[in-house]
Design an enzyme around this catalytic site. Sequence first.
Site, PDB file in Angstrom:
ATOM      1  N   ASN A  88      -0.352 -17.188  46.310  1.00 23.55           N
ATOM      2  CA  ASN A  88       1.021 -17.110  46.877  1.00 23.55           C
ATOM      3  C   ASN A  88       1.710 -18.502  46.850  1.00 23.55           C
ATOM      4  O   ASN A  88       1.299 -19.388  47.419  1.00 23.55           O
ATOM      5  CB  ASN A  88       1.220 -16.779  48.423  1.00 23.55           C
ATOM      6  CG  ASN A  88       2.427 -16.837  49.127  1.00 23.55           C
ATOM      7  OD1 ASN A  88       3.483 -16.855  48.242  1.00 23.55           O
ATOM      8  ND2 ASN A  88       2.586 -16.610  50.311  1.00 23.55           N
ATOM      9  N   LYS A  93       4.705 -19.563  47.324  1.00 23.22           N
ATOM     10  CA  LYS A  93       5.609 -19.888  48.267  1.00 23.22           C
ATOM     11  C   LYS A  93       6.740 -20.429  47.484  1.00 23.22           C
ATOM     12  O   LYS A  93       7.190 -20.225  46.579  1.00 23.22           O
ATOM     13  CB  LYS A  93       5.168 -20.633  49.320  1.00 23.22           C
ATOM     14  CG  LYS A  93       3.851 -19.968  50.148  1.00 23.22           C
ATOM     15  CD  LYS A  93       3.357 -20.892  51.212  1.00 23.22           C
ATOM     16  CE  LYS A  93       2.004 -19.966  51.805  1.00 23.22           C
ATOM     17  NZ  LYS A  93       1.718 -20.538  53.065  1.00 23.22           N
ATOM     18  N   HIS A  95       5.061 -11.464  55.092  1.00 15.78           N
ATOM     19  CA  HIS A  95       4.345 -12.977  55.511  1.00 15.78           C
ATOM     20  C   HIS A  95       4.814 -13.556  56.775  1.00 15.78           C
ATOM     21  O   HIS A  95       6.220 -13.485  56.959  1.00 15.78           O
ATOM     22  CB  HIS A  95       4.543 -13.857  54.290  1.00 15.78           C
ATOM     23  CG  HIS A  95       3.659 -14.944  54.226  1.00 15.78           C
ATOM     24  ND1 HIS A  95       4.109 -16.244  55.142  1.00 15.78           N
ATOM     25  CD2 HIS A  95       2.486 -15.307  53.634  1.00 15.78           C
ATOM     26  CE1 HIS A  95       2.938 -16.836  54.771  1.00 15.78           C
ATOM     27  NE2 HIS A  95       2.107 -16.580  54.061  1.00 15.78           N
ATOM     28  N   GLU A 102       5.772 -16.485  57.421  1.00 19.67           N
ATOM     29  CA  GLU A 102       6.712 -17.411  57.320  1.00 19.67           C
ATOM     30  C   GLU A 102       7.972 -16.471  56.821  1.00 19.67           C
ATOM     31  O   GLU A 102       9.086 -17.069  57.475  1.00 19.67           O
ATOM     32  CB  GLU A 102       6.464 -18.239  55.829  1.00 19.67           C
ATOM     33  CG  GLU A 102       5.689 -19.243  56.184  1.00 19.67           C
ATOM     34  CD  GLU A 102       4.602 -19.957  54.812  1.00 19.67           C
ATOM     35  OE1 GLU A 102       5.106 -19.351  53.779  1.00 19.67           O
ATOM     36  OE2 GLU A 102       3.616 -20.308  55.183  1.00 19.67           O
ATOM     37  N   GLU A 119      -3.765 -12.849  57.679  1.00 17.08           N
ATOM     38  CA  GLU A 119      -3.536 -14.257  57.783  1.00 17.08           C
ATOM     39  C   GLU A 119      -3.204 -14.820  59.154  1.00 17.08           C
ATOM     40  O   GLU A 119      -1.983 -14.873  59.567  1.00 17.08           O
ATOM     41  CB  GLU A 119      -2.282 -14.579  56.741  1.00 17.08           C
ATOM     42  CG  GLU A 119      -2.613 -14.252  55.045  1.00 17.08           C
ATOM     43  CD  GLU A 119      -1.627 -14.965  54.342  1.00 17.08           C
ATOM     44  OE1 GLU A 119      -2.415 -15.530  53.335  1.00 17.08           O
ATOM     45  OE2 GLU A 119      -0.792 -14.943  54.619  1.00 17.08           O
ATOM     46  N   GLY A 151      -2.097 -23.435  56.013  1.00 12.41           N
ATOM     47  CA  GLY A 151      -1.326 -24.449  55.764  1.00 12.41           C
ATOM     48  C   GLY A 151      -1.920 -25.636  56.543  1.00 12.41           C
ATOM     49  O   GLY A 151      -1.447 -26.963  56.604  1.00 12.41           O
ATOM     50  N   SER A 191      -5.435 -21.293  54.627  1.00 12.22           N
ATOM     51  CA  SER A 191      -6.693 -22.559  54.178  1.00 12.22           C
ATOM     52  C   SER A 191      -7.975 -22.382  53.475  1.00 12.22           C
ATOM     53  O   SER A 191      -8.936 -22.783  53.447  1.00 12.22           O
ATOM     54  CB  SER A 191      -6.885 -23.396  55.487  1.00 12.22           C
ATOM     55  OG  SER A 191      -5.777 -24.003  56.114  1.00 12.22           O
TER      56      SER A 191
HETATM   57  P1  13P Z   1      -2.537 -21.674  52.779  1.00 12.31           P
HETATM   58  O1  13P Z   1      -3.818 -21.337  51.804  1.00 12.31           O
HETATM   59  O2  13P Z   1      -1.967 -22.666  52.042  1.00 12.31           O
HETATM   60  O3  13P Z   1      -3.169 -22.200  53.882  1.00 12.31           O
HETATM   61  O4  13P Z   1      -1.562 -20.613  52.833  1.00 12.31           O
HETATM   62  C1  13P Z   1      -1.926 -19.190  53.256  1.00 12.31           C
HETATM   63  C2  13P Z   1      -0.837 -18.481  52.888  1.00 12.31           C
HETATM   64  O5  13P Z   1       0.010 -18.325  53.891  1.00 12.31           O
HETATM   65  C3  13P Z   1      -1.002 -17.461  51.938  1.00 12.31           C
HETATM   66  O6  13P Z   1       0.068 -16.405  51.838  1.00 12.31           O
END
Ligand code: 13P
Length: 252
Positions: free
Chosen positions: A9, A11, A96, A98, A168, A174, A213
């Site tokens: 992803n 982002k 997601h 976010e 997740e 992150g 992560s």
């Molecule tokens: P990270 O791998 O950067 O922690 O992000 C995970 C994520 O949100 C994937 O959609």
Amino acid sequence: MRKKLLLGNWKMNKTPREAKEFALASKEMVDYAIAHDIDVGVAPTYVCLQTVKENADPRLIVSAQNVNEHDHGAYTGEISIPMLQELGISWVILGHSERREYNGETSEACNAKIHALLAARMVPVYCCGESLETFEAGKTKAWVEEQIRVGLAGIAPEDAASVVIAYEPIWAIGTGKSATKEIAEDTIAFIRGILRDMFGDVADAMRILYGGSVKPGNIAEYMSEPDIDGALVGGASLALDSYRGLIEGLVK
Ligand code: 13P
């Protein structure tokens, strides 16, 4: 037997030029993954979808990060399923954390999008996961169950087979603080139980990913767990060598 899946992803990262560079350089990596029976893909921003689709190995899954459930109309700033289809895009990440946090995306809204995607024979990657507060209060399972039941309401079992779920935990995204493989497996096995309750034996064919992560150095741990079928990876999916490391970890 469920096929392993690695989805990056991206982002809000990479310009079209940077995305094209990744796509052009990914050929050998995709070969390697396919040779080991692993599905691999990336989810670029809308403005990079076309260049990645055109320049990558056609077997690289290219996913959008969101979609609108309406085919067209007065929805400023939105992108529709027919627009994605014209680019040859058939996968879409939905829900997601976010987007839930910054864009007010709800499980109900995701449900409408999932129905629209399945009607178009496309693949939704539906995300769920709890906040640190919910985790620490011991309410993870109730939280995730609600997200799954609402997000996948009204879907026929034969359609559910193509839905991918990503668990997740928000506190692991992150932050460098990944969930242990035991925590991830415990919640993912629980999710599979809900899917079994909703869709019967189809649940055994549905892929459930862990995300939060995930790095080349820890991905193999997750894959040793029976219910974890792959990973949805943010930061570590951006650079080619790191992405390649993730595939190598999946092969182990
Ligand atoms: P990270 O791998 O950067 O922690 O992000 C995970 C994520 O949100 C994937 O959609």
